[in-house]
Design an enzyme around this catalytic site. Sequence first.
Site, mmCIF file in Angstrom:
data_model
loop_
_atom_site.group_PDB
_atom_site.id
_atom_site.type_symbol
_atom_site.label_atom_id
_atom_site.label_comp_id
_atom_site.label_asym_id
_atom_site.label_seq_id
_atom_site.Cartn_x
_atom_site.Cartn_y
_atom_site.Cartn_z
ATOM 1 N N CYS A 113 0.846 -1.134 -0.142
ATOM 2 C CA CYS A 113 -0.175 -0.080 0.058
ATOM 3 C C CYS A 113 0.884 1.332 -0.019
ATOM 4 C CB CYS A 113 -0.947 0.085 1.321
ATOM 5 S SG CYS A 113 -2.133 -1.233 1.212
ATOM 6 N N HIS A 250 -3.233 7.468 2.052
ATOM 7 C CA HIS A 250 -3.433 6.213 1.630
ATOM 8 C C HIS A 250 -4.980 6.039 2.158
ATOM 9 C CE1 HIS A 250 -3.881 1.930 0.752
ATOM 10 N NE2 HIS A 250 -3.747 1.591 2.015
ATOM 11 N N ASN A 280 -10.006 0.149 -0.287
ATOM 12 C CA ASN A 280 -8.393 0.516 -0.418
ATOM 13 C C ASN A 280 -8.030 -0.228 -1.825
ATOM 14 O OD1 ASN A 280 -5.931 -0.076 0.104
ATOM 15 N ND2 ASN A 280 -6.177 -1.178 2.187
HETATM 16 O O1 UT7 Z 1 -3.569 -0.711 3.219
HETATM 17 C C1 UT7 Z 1 -2.980 -1.467 4.199
HETATM 18 C C2 UT7 Z 1 -3.184 -1.241 5.793
HETATM 19 N N1 UT7 Z 1 -4.361 -1.992 6.317
HETATM 20 C C3 UT7 Z 1 -5.065 -1.400 6.759
HETATM 21 O O2 UT7 Z 1 -4.707 -0.191 7.387
HETATM 22 C C4 UT7 Z 1 -6.361 -2.049 7.642
HETATM 23 C C5 UT7 Z 1 -6.371 -1.776 9.276
HETATM 24 N N2 UT7 Z 1 -7.299 -2.229 9.761
HETATM 25 C C6 UT7 Z 1 -8.453 -1.934 9.659
HETATM 26 O O3 UT7 Z 1 -8.939 -1.183 9.012
HETATM 27 C C7 UT7 Z 1 -9.820 -2.496 10.724
HETATM 28 O O4 UT7 Z 1 -8.939 -3.176 11.642
HETATM 29 C C8 UT7 Z 1 -10.691 -3.422 10.055
HETATM 30 C C9 UT7 Z 1 -11.512 -2.431 9.228
HETATM 31 C C10 UT7 Z 1 -10.079 -4.462 9.200
HETATM 32 C C11 UT7 Z 1 -11.303 -4.226 11.226
HETATM 33 O O5 UT7 Z 1 -12.030 -3.320 11.937
HETATM 34 P P1 UT7 Z 1 -11.892 -3.481 13.446
HETATM 35 O O6 UT7 Z 1 -12.750 -2.525 14.222
HETATM 36 O O7 UT7 Z 1 -10.633 -3.591 13.875
HETATM 37 O O8 UT7 Z 1 -12.786 -4.833 13.847
HETATM 38 P P2 UT7 Z 1 -12.199 -6.294 14.277
HETATM 39 O O9 UT7 Z 1 -11.163 -6.822 13.334
HETATM 40 O O10 UT7 Z 1 -11.837 -6.162 15.774
HETATM 41 O O11 UT7 Z 1 -13.406 -7.023 14.371
HETATM 42 C C12 UT7 Z 1 -14.584 -6.967 15.115
HETATM 43 C C13 UT7 Z 1 -15.717 -7.879 14.788
HETATM 44 C C14 UT7 Z 1 -15.167 -9.171 14.883
HETATM 45 O O12 UT7 Z 1 -16.415 -9.973 15.466
HETATM 46 P P3 UT7 Z 1 -16.178 -10.497 17.040
HETATM 47 O O13 UT7 Z 1 -15.029 -11.113 17.225
HETATM 48 O O14 UT7 Z 1 -16.133 -9.078 17.738
HETATM 49 O O15 UT7 Z 1 -17.430 -11.168 17.276
HETATM 50 C C15 UT7 Z 1 -15.342 -9.553 13.549
HETATM 51 O O16 UT7 Z 1 -15.423 -10.975 13.295
HETATM 52 O O17 UT7 Z 1 -16.198 -7.433 13.570
HETATM 53 C C16 UT7 Z 1 -16.365 -8.849 12.693
HETATM 54 N N3 UT7 Z 1 -16.172 -8.745 11.330
HETATM 55 C C17 UT7 Z 1 -17.074 -8.345 10.376
HETATM 56 N N4 UT7 Z 1 -18.604 -8.034 10.868
HETATM 57 C C18 UT7 Z 1 -19.283 -7.920 9.835
HETATM 58 C C19 UT7 Z 1 -15.056 -8.790 10.787
HETATM 59 N N5 UT7 Z 1 -15.386 -8.398 9.546
HETATM 60 C C20 UT7 Z 1 -16.538 -8.134 9.245
HETATM 61 C C21 UT7 Z 1 -17.366 -7.853 8.222
HETATM 62 N N6 UT7 Z 1 -18.774 -7.744 8.465
HETATM 63 N N7 UT7 Z 1 -16.913 -7.691 6.906
#
Ligand code: UT7
Length: 323
Positions: A113, A250, A280
Amino acid sequence: MIRSVVCGYGSCLPKRVVTNQELEGVVATTDDWIVQRTGIRQRYIAGDGETTCSLGEGAARAALDKAGLTAADIDLIIVATSTPDNTFPAAAVDIQNRLGMHHGAAFDVQAVCSGFVFALTTADAYLQSGLAKRALVIGAETFSRILDWNDRSTCVLFGDGAGAVILEAVESAGTYADRGILASKLRSDGQHKEKLYVDGGPSSTQTVGLLRMQGREVFKHAVGMITDVIESVFEATGMDADDIDWFVPHQANKRIIDASARKLGIDPEKVVITVDRYGNTSAASIPLALVDALDAGRIKDNDIVLLEAMGGGFTWGAVMIRW
Ligand code: UT7
């Protein structure tokens, strides 16, 4: 001294838009979750016949048109991509050939990225050293082709597209009143590999592999890394957040962008956001956002524009340009 001045820009997106609602039928997700956690509402996904090189070619042709140049006027092509059409030759060489260009040099830069920031800085170094006069710098990706479409935690985040700028070597006074690239800082740290990587490759599995990400772990590091590298660009130029006209980060996640801008004290009105429409797009995200802001008449000549990226590796970096 020589400054690398932007003299053209262009972009190219796939034809097909995929909304969050459409993804509700692919994995267990909701439009609400995606919008709240990321700010993404839709993304463009490449269809049959659309590839990283075809999108890159489209962006390159648009940039050449805008600059009033042809491929004959370019002597360096650098493509930032992690999703080339082939393992080799480089996407840059493929695009060079598509443009009917058979002189100069073309190669790829792979910093995921952060690729566009790395490619721009590399092109700037070539121009400053006299190794090239006019560089076409392209960020082009088809991340949809390396996504696990059964993994809701990653497949909703990414999109496809390409953006390009042309840099021209211009003899300048050597002050920060010059137009062109004023400062760049690049960083990487391989100890974070497992947090964001592709689980295949020619020398390990002989397959292309699929993207794997520990999103929360990446998120935890992102804001600190982004703000650190921007502060080192501020230090190098003696500028600060108030001197910035446009912040073009980004586009991975609106929450990361907002938190970084807040920590740096950058006015939200100066922040360019396209993650809502493009998702992204990895190395394509900064040039796509730049072109969006330029076409909307937001970025103008002599504006101070701050670019920033962070991604797999980890890699991260920032570039300050007087447009
Ligand atoms: O470009 C390269 C760099 N990449 C980035 O900068 C990405 C950085 N990370 C992020 O943007 C965020 O961490 C994400 C958007 C990927 C995820 O957001 P988050 O607030 O960190 O969520 P999480 O991974 O902690 O997941 C929270 C909950 C989980 O459920 P439980 O364990 O709390 O029951 C996931 O299973 O959300 C669930 N979950 C979803 N729910 C509905 C994960 N993906 C989804 C989804 N739809 N697509």
